[in-house]
Each structure stands twice: as C-alpha cells, then as structure tokens.
Write a protein that holds these residues in place. Structure first.
Motif, PDB file in Angstrom:
ATOM      1  N   VAL A  96     -13.972  12.988  13.376  1.00  0.00           N
ATOM      2  CA  VAL A  96     -14.434  13.282  11.685  1.00  0.00           C
ATOM      3  C   VAL A  96     -13.865  12.112  10.886  1.00  0.00           C
ATOM      4  O   VAL A  96     -13.796  11.382  10.161  1.00  0.00           O
ATOM      5  CB  VAL A  96     -14.342  14.414  11.252  1.00  0.00           C
ATOM      6  N   ALA A  97     -12.377  11.326  11.899  1.00  0.00           N
ATOM      7  CA  ALA A  97     -11.279  10.624  10.983  1.00  0.00           C
ATOM      8  C   ALA A  97     -11.996   9.394  10.758  1.00  0.00           C
ATOM      9  O   ALA A  97     -11.805   9.130   9.948  1.00  0.00           O
ATOM     10  CB  ALA A  97     -10.664  10.504  11.845  1.00  0.00           C
ATOM     11  N   TYR A 148      -4.219  11.822   4.491  1.00  0.00           N
ATOM     12  CA  TYR A 148      -5.540  12.673   5.259  1.00  0.00           C
ATOM     13  C   TYR A 148      -4.249  12.610   6.765  1.00  0.00           C
ATOM     14  O   TYR A 148      -4.078  13.305   7.481  1.00  0.00           O
ATOM     15  CB  TYR A 148      -6.800  11.889   5.387  1.00  0.00           C
ATOM     16  N   TRP A 198      -5.507   7.844   0.063  1.00  0.00           N
ATOM     17  CA  TRP A 198      -6.060   9.388   0.183  1.00  0.00           C
ATOM     18  C   TRP A 198      -5.968   8.951   1.894  1.00  0.00           C
ATOM     19  O   TRP A 198      -6.170  10.004   2.327  1.00  0.00           O
ATOM     20  CB  TRP A 198      -6.743   9.244  -0.101  1.00  0.00           C
ATOM     21  N   VAL A 199      -6.592   7.501   2.484  1.00  0.00           N
ATOM     22  CA  VAL A 199      -6.214   7.749   4.084  1.00  0.00           C
ATOM     23  C   VAL A 199      -5.055   7.788   4.852  1.00  0.00           C
ATOM     24  O   VAL A 199      -4.530   9.090   5.736  1.00  0.00           O
ATOM     25  CB  VAL A 199      -6.502   6.638   4.642  1.00  0.00           C
ATOM     26  N   TRP A 225     -11.576   3.146  12.243  1.00  0.00           N
ATOM     27  CA  TRP A 225     -12.176   2.634  10.462  1.00  0.00           C
ATOM     28  C   TRP A 225     -10.812   1.147  10.052  1.00  0.00           C
ATOM     29  O   TRP A 225     -11.816   1.181   9.241  1.00  0.00           O
ATOM     30  CB  TRP A 225     -10.695   3.688  10.034  1.00  0.00           C
ATOM     31  N   THR A 238      -5.431  11.189  15.525  1.00  0.00           N
ATOM     32  CA  THR A 238      -6.206  11.100  14.692  1.00  0.00           C
ATOM     33  C   THR A 238      -5.560   9.644  14.094  1.00  0.00           C
ATOM     34  O   THR A 238      -5.800   9.052  13.360  1.00  0.00           O
ATOM     35  CB  THR A 238      -5.406  12.110  13.231  1.00  0.00           C
ATOM     36  N   ILE A 298     -14.393  10.239   7.439  1.00  0.00           N
ATOM     37  CA  ILE A 298     -13.382  11.195   6.646  1.00  0.00           C
ATOM     38  C   ILE A 298     -13.327   9.610   6.057  1.00  0.00           C
ATOM     39  O   ILE A 298     -12.479   9.758   4.818  1.00  0.00           O
ATOM     40  CB  ILE A 298     -12.793  12.013   6.930  1.00  0.00           C
ATOM     41  N   TRP A 340     -14.977   7.212   3.470  1.00  0.00           N
ATOM     42  CA  TRP A 340     -15.206   7.755   2.404  1.00  0.00           C
ATOM     43  C   TRP A 340     -14.439   8.081   1.430  1.00  0.00           C
ATOM     44  O   TRP A 340     -14.575   8.168   0.177  1.00  0.00           O
ATOM     45  CB  TRP A 340     -16.171   9.433   2.562  1.00  0.00           C
ATOM     46  N   LEU A 341     -12.908   8.679   1.768  1.00  0.00           N
ATOM     47  CA  LEU A 341     -11.820   8.549   1.218  1.00  0.00           C
ATOM     48  C   LEU A 341     -11.663   7.068   0.702  1.00  0.00           C
ATOM     49  O   LEU A 341     -11.635   7.108  -0.525  1.00  0.00           O
ATOM     50  CB  LEU A 341     -10.359   9.405   2.226  1.00  0.00           C
TER      51      LEU A 341
END
Length: 458
Positions: A405-406, A425, A421-422, A274, A266, A409, A412-413
């Motif tokens: 998915v990291a 997570y 929020w990231v 990301w 992650t 997600i 999106w967050l």
C-alpha cells in the motif's frame, strides 16, 4: 591453509562460498524479476495495459497491480513454508525460483490493452500474483540457507549475503531499463506509444530473466540440505502442519516479526517506487511532481542503491558485534527522523538534482542498515520445525502493511495534501517498528538447532 581452517569452510562437505553464492544469486534473480515489474509499473504499464484516460488514474491502477504481489506473498510464504519445513530448504528454493522465472518471462510475452482489451490487465495481474507467490517462498528459504549454515557468532554476517540480492537485483533491473531507454530514445514526459521502447523494448528485461533463472537453478542444484534441518528430521521433529503449529506455538513471534519488518518495507518502496513516480511526474503548474527526466531519475536511483549495497556488510558486522536489537533501534529512530526531511527537500516542487540525489542516498543508506539484520532476526525468532513458515509469514505480512500500500498511499497523500504527509506516513510506520523492536528480546545468541519455543518479548 591448515586442515582445521579448511574443515571450518565446509558445511556437509559443501564449501561455504558455494552456499553464499546460491543464497545471494537466487535472491538477486528473484529481486531483479520483482523490480523490473516495479519500474515498468510506472513507465510502461499505465500506457499499455490500462484504458486511456486520466494519467493519475492509470498510474494508480498500475500501482494497484504492483501491490497485488504483496497480497500474494503471505500466501506464498504459507505454501512454500509448508514444503520448506516438511521437504527441506533446498527443494523449496528451487521451486520458488522456477515459478518466479516462468511468471516474469510470461509478462514479456503478454498482449497489451489495445490488442485484447481488459484481458491484458487481467493476465498482468495473474502473472504479478505468481511473482508474489514465488518471492513469498524465496526470501525465507534463502535466509534459512544462510543462517542455518553460518559459523558460530557470525550469523548476522552470513545472513547479510542473501540480502545483497536486493540491491544487486535493483541495479540489474534499473541499469537495463536505462540502457534500453537511452538506446531507443524513450522519454517519460513525451511517451510515444508507437515508439520502439513501448512497442517491444520494455519486453527485453522480462524475457532475459529466463537466462538468469537457468544460471540460478544450476547453482542451487549443487548445494545440500542445511545441517540444522537434517538433524531436526533425524530427531523426528518435523510437524505435519507447520502453519497450524506456528500459530499454535509462535503467534507472538509472528506479530513481533511483522512489525519489526514494517519500517524496512515502507522506506524502501517509498524511496524507490513512489519516489520514481513523484520525481518523474510533471512539475507545477502542469502537474504535482518534480519534472525530472525518467533516465535522470533512474540514474540517481542507481547511484543511491550503491549506498544501500555498501551499508549491508557494515550492518551485518555491527549486528553480530552489538546485537540485532540495539542496532535496529538506532536505525529505526533514524528512519523516523528521515520522515521530517520530506517537506524541506521535496516540498518546493522545484527540487534540484543534488537535493533529490541526497534525499535518495539518505533513504537507501538507512535501508541498508535496517535490511541486513532482518534475515538473521526473523529466522532467529522461530524454532526449527516452523522456521521457514514463521519467518516467511512475518516477512510477507509486513510486505502488505509496509509495501503493497505504500506507493499507493504515498501517491494519494502527495497529490491531495503534499509531500510532508508522505514523511508523516513513514514516521508512523517507523514508530510502530520501533515499539516492536523495543519490546523484542535480543536474538543474536539464540540457538537455531532447537524446537524449543523462544519467548519473543522482554
């Protein structure tokens, strides 16, 4: 040098340095192939392989194909794990390298969406799936090659070498992209679909993988099977169905290994894939990113990944001295704390170069400390006759939960709720790993030359 020392540097008549090179070079090539896709998923594929429209939608679609490989990786671990536990480590490692090389080279030849329409993203998805299959078999084989030939008490150090393939592959992939972008004058903020980079330049890193694979095959074909596997065969300990056997005898190890690896995956794909998309997206009010130039951000990542590479040997030594479990508990707690830095360091929308670089360096340093012991921990959890399959499944199921998915997600967050929020997570993922490590037994002194079922819990 005495004859005793010379003998200690040989494994079945093969110098240990050749084994080290074979394990490290193979993973370097595999991760290079994997990372050039990750980089192109942000900078190239949204423009060339998906219908024109909303840029965020195109990016999310591209990141979805990026994540497809992580779905394929557990399948690859089962496929290659079967042959790795039945036919041997060496043969399986050669096959995984060939598949990765062919798939990556083929991506460099694919037609784009303007040329063939929806066939383009479909072919891209197939090749990405093949990349995932290959890497699903590569990592566990390289880890076993290192651990099953290690000197007594030095497995953490030996297992660190294939892990170096990750930062080395990252450096090669991103450095080549930076060189091409600078040479061809490409900009992510004003992408020209008719410019040389998007016309043909992006294909070069994919096509060059053929040369690297040829070198890797030459090295791997000159090694021998590991003594641990050879002795297991001689004792008649091979099983007909490694997958069924690992679920029958070692299902607890599969669960523990998967969640032990979760935080590692992650943090890496948040700090690389990301962060690259968020850092190079337009800053407010035109966008929701930080507005860094693509080359500037890649250069920051290249600097940060040096800290990743530098901490791997340190972590390998520490894991041999203090144990895997103690080291991983400390580092995973650090990853949990790192999640709290997202808002203060990235939340303003106008993050400075120095702050961004510091954020990346902290993340990559933590990655180095958590990643190095994994190629020792996961093999140590499983008996010889299912070790390839078991370690591969744990490693690659974690890739779905923690990597596939990291980026999706996190994107999106960040878009909907903000970067804090990231960080939350990442904190949650690290907390799950912390619990798994907390209840895991120490594996440093576990015997690899055994088919006895090891109890994974305290």
């Amino acid at each position: 040098m005495s004859s005793d020392v010379a003998e200690s540097d040989l494994v079945a008549g093969i110098p240990r340095r050749r084994i080290v090179i074979a394990s490290m070079m193979g993973t370097t090539i595999e991760f290079y192939d994997f990372y050039i896709y990750a980089t192109a998923a942000v900078s190239v594929f949204p423009h060339l392989f998906f219908p024109k429209g909303d840029s965020t939608t195109a990016l999310l679609a591209s990141l979805a194909t990026f994540g497809l490989a992580f779905v394929a990786r557990p399948v690859g671990s089962i496929l290659f794990g079967h042959f790795g536990d039945r036919a041997g480590r060496k043969t399986t490692l050669v096959a995984s390298l060939l598949l990765m090389g062919i798939a990556t080279f083929a991506i460099g030849l694919l037609p784009t969406y303007p040329q063939v329409g929806l066939v383009a993203p479909a072919l891209l998805a197939v090749m990405r799936f093949c990349q995932g299959l290959a890497l699903g078999g590569e990592w566990s084989g390289a880890a076993l090659l290192a651990t099953e030939t290690a000197k007594p008490g030095k497995r953490g150090w030996a297992a660190m070498w294939p892990q170096l393939g990750a930062p080395f592959g990252f450096l090669l992939a991103n450095a080549l992209f930076v060189a091409l972008i600078l040479w061809l004058g490409h900009s992510n903020l004003t992408s020209d679909p008719n410019g040389p980079f998007l016309t043909w330049g992006w294909r070069v890193p994919f096509l060059l993988s053929a040369v690297m694979v040829a070198i890797g095959l030459y090295v791997r074909l000159r090694i021998m099977e590991t003594p641990v596997f050879t002795r297991a065969v001689a004792r008649g300990e091979k099983v007909k169905a490694p997958l069924a056997e690992v679920f029958r005898t070692s299902w607890r190890q599969l669960i523990i290994g998967t969640f032990v690896m979760l935080a590692t995956y992650t943090i890496f794909y948040i700090v690389t894939t990301w962060a690259l998309s968020f850092g190079t997206a337009k800053s407010p009010p035109a966008g929701t990113g930080l507005g860094f130039g693509y080359v500037d951000f890649l250069q920051m990542q290249l600097i940060a990944v040096l800290f990743f590479a530098a901490t791997l040997p340190v972590s390998g030594l520490l894991s041999d001295r203090f144990g895997r479990r103690r080291l991983l508990l400390v580092v995973t707690a650090g990853i949990m704390a790192y999640g709290a830095l997202f808002a203060p360091m990235l939340g303003s929308g106008h993050t400075s170069y120095g702050t961004m670089l510091g954020f990346l360096i902290i993340g990559m340093t933590l990655m180095g400390f958590t990643f190095a012991p994994m190629s020792a921990v996961l093999p140590e959890l499983f008996p010889t006759n299912v070790r390839y399959t078991g370690s591969g499944i744990s490693y690659n199921v974690a890739s779905i939960l923690g990597a596939a998915v990291a980026p999706f997600i996190a994107t999106w967050l960040a878009t909907e709720y903000g970067v804090s929020w990231v960080g939350l997570y990442l904190f949650i993922a690290a907390s799950l790993s912390f619990v798994a490590i907390l209840i895991m037994r120490e594996t440093k002194d576990a015997s690899l030359d055994s088919v006895e079922r090891a109890e994974p819990l305290l």
